[in-house]
Design a protein around this motif. Structure first.
Motif, PDB file in Angstrom:
ATOM      1  N   LEU A 224       0.829  -1.204   0.000  1.00  0.00           N
ATOM      2  CA  LEU A 224       0.000   0.000   0.000  1.00  0.00           C
ATOM      3  C   LEU A 224       0.863   1.252   0.000  1.00  0.00           C
ATOM      4  O   LEU A 224       0.568   2.240  -0.703  1.00  0.00           O
ATOM      5  CB  LEU A 224      -0.919  -0.003   1.218  1.00  0.00           C
TER       6      LEU A 224
ATOM      7  N   LEU B 246      -6.499   3.930  -0.368  1.00  0.00           N
ATOM      8  CA  LEU B 246      -5.205   3.408   0.047  1.00  0.00           C
ATOM      9  C   LEU B 246      -4.861   3.842   1.470  1.00  0.00           C
ATOM     10  O   LEU B 246      -4.413   3.032   2.297  1.00  0.00           O
ATOM     11  CB  LEU B 246      -4.111   3.881  -0.918  1.00  0.00           C
TER      12      LEU B 246
ATOM     13  N   ILE C 289      -4.074   1.745   4.837  1.00  0.00           N
ATOM     14  CA  ILE C 289      -2.809   1.914   5.550  1.00  0.00           C
ATOM     15  C   ILE C 289      -3.069   2.139   7.040  1.00  0.00           C
ATOM     16  O   ILE C 289      -2.422   1.530   7.908  1.00  0.00           O
ATOM     17  CB  ILE C 289      -2.006   3.080   4.952  1.00  0.00           C
TER      18      ILE C 289
END
Length: 300
Positions: free
Chosen positions: A147, A172, A176
């Motif tokens: 990621l 994303l 994360i």
């Protein structure tokens, strides 16, 4: 204990790199150009840096995650330094001054996280928890590393991102954050002492932990008695000299593993048989030596 791998301090007149090779100091990439904001609460930048590169001490108002690909980084604070191989990441809370040294040539990814108080929104509330107000080394899962690499690393001087790219970045960054909250914390190491005599001894051990094994040999240059030094280890560091030195050995092992040394080579370099070293790792961190050193993990 909640401390991590520790090397000599970067403040109070002590240079954490005075025993290291000559370092190439480089200027910062202006962090304001990567500043997170409400529309982009997680930002990323990437630099390809050579071994022995030092990014000078700095601080910022947002949290940071540092993670490298292929090499070890050393993140130094006012009173400690964290040794971080590629399969781990280091978290730095807002406002904490830090410097970064590249132990090995690698790509350094730095992610900035906007706190809720600065407009990060409810999705950033987890960063306000007390546990996230101190530096910590985290296991970086293969998903987290993948990621991070996918995040946009352009600065504000680059062309504006399209709505589709910004939307992807939101997805994303949300993943994360989820991976960070789930990541295993590496509770390793000890705090450095305040007593000058003990601090000098600790710095000598950190410079070369295999020079002596017994505390009796280390105290010769301290000007203090063996009994006094042993008492200081317990009162200031909460452990015995042997326990503290074992943490230093593990920190050295992490750096050697990044050079693709085998467990047998690492054990021999640090004065252990392979079986004794493996037993030390399992007893100290509760995992196999291969898992602790990241051997067998896929590259990002």
């Amino acid at each position: 204990m909640s401390a991590h791998f520790v090397l000599p301090p970067a403040a109070a007149g002590v240079n954490p790199h005075r025993h290291a090779r000559t370092l190439a100091q480089i200027p910062l990439l202006d962090p304001v150009l990567y500043q997170p904001h409400a529309q982009r609460p997680v930002r990323s930048k990437m630099r390809e840096l050579d071994r022995d590169t030092l990014i000078m001490p700095h601080a910022h108002a947002w949290a940071q995650l540092a993670i490298s690909t292929g090499g070890v980084i050393r993140l130094s604070l006012a009173d400690a330094t964290y040794i971080v191989p590629p399969h781990r990441a280091v978290w730095v809370p807002p406002g904490v001054e830090h410097a970064v040294t590249m132990v090995e040539t690698a790509r350094l990814y730095t992610l900035y996280f906007l706190p809720e108080a600065y407009g990060g929104g409810p999705q950033a509330r987890w960063m306000a928890a007390p546990d996230w107000q101190q530096c910590r080394v985290l296991e970086a899962s293969p998903l987290l590393r993948a990621l991070v690499v996918e995040m946009d690393t352009g600065s504000d001087e680059a062309a504006p991102l399209s709505p589709a790219v910004v939307a992807r970045e939101h997805h994303l960054s949300a993943l994360i954050c989820e991976e960070l909250r789930r990541a295993r914390i590496m509770h390793l190491g000890v705090l450095l002492p305040q007593d000058k005599r003990l601090k000098n001894l600790c710095e000598a051990v950190l410079q070369d932990p295999t020079r002596h094994e017994r505390l009796e040999d280390w105290v010769l240059d301290t000007g203090a008695s063996l009994r006094t030094v042993a008492r200081l280890f317990r009162s200031e560091l909460g452990c015995t000299f042997t326990q503290w030195r074992q943490q230093v050995v593990l920190a050295q092992a992490v750096a050697l593993a990044a050079r693709h040394w085998s467990i047998a080579q690492i054990a021999a370099e640090l004065g252990y048989t392979p079986s004794a070293f493996s037993a030390l790792v399992r007893r100290t961190v509760g995992m196999t030596a291969a898992a602790f050193l990241g051997q067998g993990l896929g590259a990002p």
